[in-house]
Design a protein around this motif. Structure first.
Motif, PDB file in Angstrom:
ATOM      1  N   MET A   1       3.116   4.032   8.917  1.00 29.02           N
ATOM      2  CA  MET A   1       3.240   3.328  10.232  1.00 29.02           C
ATOM      3  C   MET A   1       2.942   2.147  10.751  1.00 29.02           C
ATOM      4  SD  MET A   1       3.667   5.395  14.375  1.00 29.02           S
ATOM      5  CE  MET A   1       2.087   5.102  13.902  1.00 29.02           C
ATOM      6  N   THR A   2       1.273   2.332   9.650  1.00 34.60           N
ATOM      7  CA  THR A   2       0.147   1.228  10.015  1.00 34.60           C
ATOM      8  C   THR A   2       1.198   0.608   9.281  1.00 34.60           C
ATOM      9  OG1 THR A   2      -1.343   2.501   9.720  1.00 34.60           O
ATOM     10  CG2 THR A   2      -1.483   0.768   8.870  1.00 34.60           C
ATOM     11  N   TYR A   3       1.994   0.793   8.318  1.00 37.38           N
ATOM     12  CA  TYR A   3       2.693  -0.787   7.051  1.00 37.38           C
ATOM     13  C   TYR A   3       3.557  -1.112   7.860  1.00 37.38           C
ATOM     14  CZ  TYR A   3       5.635  -3.560   3.529  1.00 37.38           C
ATOM     15  OH  TYR A   3       5.870  -3.665   2.295  1.00 37.38           O
ATOM     16  N   GLN A   4       4.303  -0.444   9.041  1.00 41.07           N
ATOM     17  CA  GLN A   4       5.063  -1.614   9.503  1.00 41.07           C
ATOM     18  C   GLN A   4       4.888  -2.540  10.855  1.00 41.07           C
ATOM     19  OE1 GLN A   4       7.214   1.927  11.400  1.00 41.07           O
ATOM     20  NE2 GLN A   4       8.675   2.172   9.739  1.00 41.07           N
ATOM     21  N   PHE A   5       3.489  -1.865  11.245  1.00 42.08           N
ATOM     22  CA  PHE A   5       3.148  -2.813  12.702  1.00 42.08           C
ATOM     23  C   PHE A   5       1.814  -3.948  11.485  1.00 42.08           C
ATOM     24  CE2 PHE A   5       3.681   0.873  15.199  1.00 42.08           C
ATOM     25  CZ  PHE A   5       4.104   0.363  15.906  1.00 42.08           C
ATOM     26  N   THR A   6       1.301  -3.207  10.659  1.00 35.96           N
ATOM     27  CA  THR A   6       1.101  -4.652  10.330  1.00 35.96           C
ATOM     28  C   THR A   6       0.881  -5.379   8.397  1.00 35.96           C
ATOM     29  OG1 THR A   6      -0.830  -2.854   8.176  1.00 35.96           O
ATOM     30  CG2 THR A   6      -1.570  -3.084  10.937  1.00 35.96           C
ATOM     31  N   GLY A   7       1.964  -4.675   7.940  1.00 35.81           N
ATOM     32  CA  GLY A   7       2.920  -5.318   6.482  1.00 35.81           C
ATOM     33  C   GLY A   7       1.557  -5.091   5.234  1.00 35.81           C
ATOM     34  N   LYS A   8       0.647  -4.193   5.774  1.00 38.50           N
ATOM     35  CA  LYS A   8      -0.047  -3.263   4.522  1.00 38.50           C
ATOM     36  C   LYS A   8      -0.459  -2.403   4.205  1.00 38.50           C
ATOM     37  CE  LYS A   8      -4.279  -5.431   7.466  1.00 38.50           C
ATOM     38  NZ  LYS A   8      -5.471  -5.937   7.175  1.00 38.50           N
ATOM     39  N   ARG A   9      -0.540  -1.602   3.930  1.00 39.78           N
ATOM     40  CA  ARG A   9      -1.066   0.126   3.445  1.00 39.78           C
ATOM     41  C   ARG A   9      -1.720   0.288   3.633  1.00 39.78           C
ATOM     42  NH1 ARG A   9       3.820   1.162   2.109  1.00 39.78           N
ATOM     43  NH2 ARG A   9       5.009   0.631   0.646  1.00 39.78           N
ATOM     44  N   PRO A  10      -2.802   1.429   4.809  1.00 32.60           N
ATOM     45  CA  PRO A  10      -4.166   1.394   4.971  1.00 32.60           C
ATOM     46  C   PRO A  10      -4.648   2.242   3.892  1.00 32.60           C
ATOM     47  CG  PRO A  10      -2.432   2.997   5.382  1.00 32.60           C
ATOM     48  CD  PRO A  10      -1.874   2.285   4.887  1.00 32.60           C
ATOM     49  N   ASN A  11      -6.322   2.061   3.543  1.00 33.53           N
ATOM     50  CA  ASN A  11      -6.972   2.965   2.707  1.00 33.53           C
ATOM     51  C   ASN A  11      -6.871   4.682   2.803  1.00 33.53           C
ATOM     52  OD1 ASN A  11      -8.007   0.455   1.465  1.00 33.53           O
ATOM     53  ND2 ASN A  11      -9.863   0.128   3.081  1.00 33.53           N
TER      54      ASN A  11
END
Length: 89
Positions: A1-11
């Protein structure tokens, strides 16, 4: 979900194996984790009970400003239940 909003994967946290958050989100997740006594999301899920329809419960605590109520079932097992699941009689 973070990737969809920010375009990058979370740590990913080496301690919990879950995404690392910052700021207010981190504070909220840390608070909820501490309050629940679970170190990880998987640990919290392991102690959750599967819900059943038309389960008769007794309300133990209800707060006007929250969306959940503290109840226990016929086996005296306490759990949180969304207010929207209650059918008042």
């Amino acid at each position: 979900m973070t990737y969809q909003f920010t375009g990058k994967r979370p740590n990913i946290s080496p301690d919990t194996g879950e995404p690392e958050y910052t700021g207010e989100t981190k504070q909220l997740i840390d608070y909820l984790r501490e309050k629940s006594g679970a170190r990880t999301f998987d640990e919290a899920l392991s102690v959750c009970a599967q819900g059943k329809g038309k389960l008769k419960v007794t309300i133990m605590n209800i707060k006007e400003d929250e969306g959940v109520v503290w109840v226990f079932d016929a086996n005296k097992k306490p759990f949180w239940l969304p207010k929207s699941f209650l059918i008042k009689r």
